[in-house]
Design a protein around this motif. Structure first.
Motif, PDB file in Angstrom:
ATOM      1  N   ASN A 234      36.411  24.312   1.383  1.00  0.00           N
ATOM      2  CA  ASN A 234      36.292  24.222   2.841  1.00  0.00           C
ATOM      3  C   ASN A 234      37.291  23.256   3.471  1.00  0.00           C
TER       4      ASN A 234
ATOM      5  N   VAL B 100      30.747  30.404   0.831  1.00  0.00           N
ATOM      6  CA  VAL B 100      30.564  30.238   2.282  1.00  0.00           C
ATOM      7  C   VAL B 100      31.884  30.381   3.040  1.00  0.00           C
ATOM      8  N   GLN B 101      32.976  29.829   2.494  1.00  0.00           N
ATOM      9  CA  GLN B 101      34.255  29.906   3.204  1.00  0.00           C
ATOM     10  C   GLN B 101      35.022  31.195   2.905  1.00  0.00           C
TER      11      GLN B 101
ATOM     12  N   ASP C  64      29.653  29.279  -4.546  1.00  0.00           N
ATOM     13  CA  ASP C  64      29.467  29.004  -3.127  1.00  0.00           C
ATOM     14  C   ASP C  64      30.633  29.696  -2.425  1.00  0.00           C
TER      15      ASP C  64
ATOM     16  N   HIS D  90      31.240  21.548  -1.983  1.00  0.00           N
ATOM     17  CA  HIS D  90      30.590  21.092  -0.751  1.00  0.00           C
ATOM     18  C   HIS D  90      29.387  20.213  -1.143  1.00  0.00           C
TER      19      HIS D  90
ATOM     20  N   HIS E 256      27.406  31.690  10.156  1.00  0.00           N
ATOM     21  CA  HIS E 256      28.160  31.054  11.247  1.00  0.00           C
ATOM     22  C   HIS E 256      29.635  30.819  10.916  1.00  0.00           C
ATOM     23  N   LYS E 257      30.051  31.149   9.684  1.00  0.00           N
ATOM     24  CA  LYS E 257      31.479  31.058   9.349  1.00  0.00           C
ATOM     25  C   LYS E 257      32.177  32.395   9.581  1.00  0.00           C
TER      26      LYS E 257
ATOM     27  N   ASP F 126      22.763  27.455  -1.526  1.00  0.00           N
ATOM     28  CA  ASP F 126      23.283  26.630  -2.630  1.00  0.00           C
ATOM     29  C   ASP F 126      22.145  25.882  -3.335  1.00  0.00           C
TER      30      ASP F 126
ATOM     31  N   GLY G 297      20.835  29.438   5.710  1.00  0.00           N
ATOM     32  CA  GLY G 297      22.263  29.114   5.776  1.00  0.00           C
ATOM     33  C   GLY G 297      22.831  28.906   4.389  1.00  0.00           C
ATOM     34  N   GLY G 298      24.067  28.438   4.350  1.00  0.00           N
ATOM     35  CA  GLY G 298      24.736  28.208   3.071  1.00  0.00           C
ATOM     36  C   GLY G 298      24.086  27.081   2.280  1.00  0.00           C
ATOM     37  N   THR G 299      23.659  26.053   2.971  1.00  0.00           N
ATOM     38  CA  THR G 299      23.061  24.900   2.289  1.00  0.00           C
ATOM     39  C   THR G 299      21.808  25.307   1.517  1.00  0.00           C
TER      40      THR G 299
ATOM     41  N   SER H 234      27.120  32.331   4.467  1.00  0.00           N
ATOM     42  CA  SER H 234      26.531  31.811   5.700  1.00  0.00           C
ATOM     43  C   SER H 234      27.096  32.569   6.902  1.00  0.00           C
TER      44      SER H 234
ATOM     45  N   MET I 230      32.920  26.786  -6.561  1.00  0.00           N
ATOM     46  CA  MET I 230      33.105  27.390  -5.243  1.00  0.00           C
ATOM     47  C   MET I 230      34.231  28.409  -5.235  1.00  0.00           C
TER      48      MET I 230
ATOM     49  N   ALA J  31      36.820  26.639  10.167  1.00  0.00           N
ATOM     50  CA  ALA J  31      36.121  26.409   8.898  1.00  0.00           C
ATOM     51  C   ALA J  31      34.827  25.641   9.156  1.00  0.00           C
TER      52      ALA J  31
HETATM   53  N1  PLP Z   1      29.360  25.436   1.462  1.00  0.00           N
HETATM   54  C1  PLP Z   1      30.568  25.385   2.038  1.00  0.00           C
HETATM   55  C2  PLP Z   1      31.799  25.579   1.207  1.00  0.00           C
HETATM   56  C3  PLP Z   1      30.686  25.128   3.417  1.00  0.00           C
HETATM   57  O1  PLP Z   1      31.886  25.073   3.978  1.00  0.00           O
HETATM   58  C4  PLP Z   1      29.492  24.955   4.170  1.00  0.00           C
HETATM   59  C5  PLP Z   1      29.563  24.634   5.598  1.00  0.00           C
HETATM   60  O2  PLP Z   1      30.486  24.008   6.067  1.00  0.00           O
HETATM   61  C6  PLP Z   1      28.250  25.047   3.515  1.00  0.00           C
HETATM   62  C7  PLP Z   1      28.230  25.281   2.156  1.00  0.00           C
HETATM   63  C8  PLP Z   1      26.981  24.881   4.261  1.00  0.00           C
HETATM   64  O3  PLP Z   1      26.684  26.033   5.032  1.00  0.00           O
HETATM   65  P1  PLP Z   1      25.631  25.964   6.214  1.00  0.00           P
HETATM   66  O4  PLP Z   1      26.269  25.207   7.332  1.00  0.00           O
HETATM   67  O5  PLP Z   1      25.366  27.407   6.572  1.00  0.00           O
HETATM   68  O6  PLP Z   1      24.408  25.306   5.679  1.00  0.00           O
END
Ligand code: PLP
Length: 408
Positions: free
Chosen positions: A151, A178-179, A176, A100, A201-202, A75, A70-72, A199, A147, A9
């Motif tokens: 995570n 991402v997970q 979100d 997150h 990298h997950k 979001d 990325g996810g950040t 994202s 979400m 995760a």
């Molecule tokens: N949102 C969730 C639920 C996450 O688990 C993560 C990363 O751990 C992120 C956002 C952020 O993603 P990134 O690392 O690609 O910025």
């Protein structure tokens, strides 16, 4: 020493096929996608194909996919970009207390600008209650951001129901994911999702690339100003190898999604059953039923998370803890507090997340090591001694007495 990686995760390794797909775009196909000559056009075509692949995975159209870092960023863009573009319609947003930090801190930044944010609570399993969302909606609510899956504890939300309620209240719905992206089936139209963050990298893709799905007609203010990349919505020369790798990872995941999901879920359930049967003073965090297939999260009483992680790391086991000591803060995780855990057991929590390469032997070795580690740590714990002498009570025993399932 062999490393047993059970922290998927947090991040995943890039699959060999993903790396292979990316490599040419670092070297011979290094062109800038904005360039008119063929080297540029090859890069531009690769982005087009990647966009189509990623759109297909969520049932969207390619014009609705925007690449991010990325996810950040996805979001932040969804939340701040939407709020800034739609402030004239209202300045109220709704999110949850277990998001997150990419979502929570983006919301807090908006609060400092005069927006209002409601943070919905969750139940003891980390599940949102649709009636809480219904009650929180106001005429000036413009955005609901909840979400898909958590995570830390892996709880999967009833996203379709929540999106429908948001729409009934006239708000746009962001998730979100991402997970959950490529781990759970997601079709944006069936679920009524208007904005979705993911994202690479997950999902065994590279770090530093993600995407925001933006339903046609939803208006966002740009986060990045500059050139005309991403149809004028996100300036900066595209991360071509990253984008290609992201799409390749998604396509590979789709090829055996159900098989791999079920395989990981079997390992997860094996791990959960073993801990509940063999390790005393343990409590499963999150829902067992509505849970990501790869997530195991336990709290252990009379244990301090940092010590547990260090001892497991010494045995080559890579896992993470809900005690945030490792991330520079002494406060336990906001997610564990939101599901009602008292500080003392929130501190003794462990997250183990399974991945494509995880075997039954690895899971068993990790649980065996955990058993030994916890015995060692408890032997050194003055609090455990007090408990054994009947001077203090067990919090987890109380959970069990209250009828909470999945405790030992
Ligand atoms: N949102 C969730 C639920 C996450 O688990 C993560 C990363 O751990 C992120 C956002 C952020 O993603 P990134 O690392 O690609 O910025």
């Amino acid at each position: 020493m062999k490393q047993i990686y059970l922290d998927h995760a947090s991040t995943t390794p890039v699959r060999p096929e993903v790396l292979e797909a990316m490599l040419p775009y670092f070297t011979e196909e290094f062109g800038n996608p904005s360039s008119i000559y063929s080297l540029g056009q090859t890069a531009s075509d690769a982005i087009t194909t990647a966009r189509e692949t990623l759109a297909t995975t969520i049932g969207a159209t390619a014009t609705e996919i925007f690449f991010t870092s990325g996810g950040t960023e996805a979001d932040n863009w969804a939340i701040k970009g939407f709020a800034h573009a739609n402030a004239a319609k209202g300045k109220h947003l709704i999110t949850s207390s277990i998001e997150h930090h990419a979502v929570l801190h983006a919301c807090e930044a908006l609060e400092r600008e005069g927006f209002e944010v409601t943070y919905l609570p969750v139940d003891e399993h980390g599940l949102l209650r649709p009636e809480d969302l219904k009650a929180a909606l106001r005429p000036d609510t413009i955005l609901v951001s909840l979400m898909f899956a958590n995570n830390e504890i892996g709880t999967i939300q009833p996203i379709g129901d929540l999106a429908a309620i948001a729409h009934e209240g006239g708000a746009v719905f962001h998730t979100d994911a991402v997970q959950a992206f490529c781990h759970e089936p997601i079709k944006v139209n069936e679920l009524g999702i208007d904005l979705l963050s993911a994202s690479a990298h997950k999902i065994y893709g590279p770090k530093g690339v993600g995407m925001l799905y933006v339903r046609t007609g939803v208006k966002l203010r740009n986060l990045l100003n500059g050139g005309q990349q991403e149809r004028g919505k996100r300036a900066t020369t595209e991360n071509v190898p990253g984008i290609v790798g992201f799409a390749k990872a998604a396509a590979l995941a789709a090829a055996d999604a159900t098989l791999e999901h079920d395989r990981q879920q079997t390992l997860r359930d094996h791990a959960i059953r073993r801990v509940l049967a063999e390790i005393p003073h343990a409590k499963l965090n999150g829902s067992w039923k509505n849970r990501l297939a790869n997530n195991v999260n336990f709290s252990f009483e009379f244990i301090e998370g940092e010590g547990m992680l260090l001892q497991l790391a010494a045995r080559g086991i890579c896992v993470s803890s809900g005690s945030a000591c490792t991330s520079g803060s002494l406060d336990p995780s906001h997610v564990l507090l939101a599901i009602g855990l008292p500080h003392e057991i929130a501190h003794g929590s462990l997250r183990l997340t399974i991945g494509r390469s995880t075997t039954l032997e690895e899971v068993d070795f990790a649980i065996d090591s955990l058993e030994t580690t916890l015995e060692n740590l408890r032997m050194m714990s003055p609090l455990y001694e007090d408990f054994q002498q009947g001077k203090v009570d067990s919090v987890i025993k109380q959970y069990a007495a209250d009828g909470f399932p999945y405790t030992n």
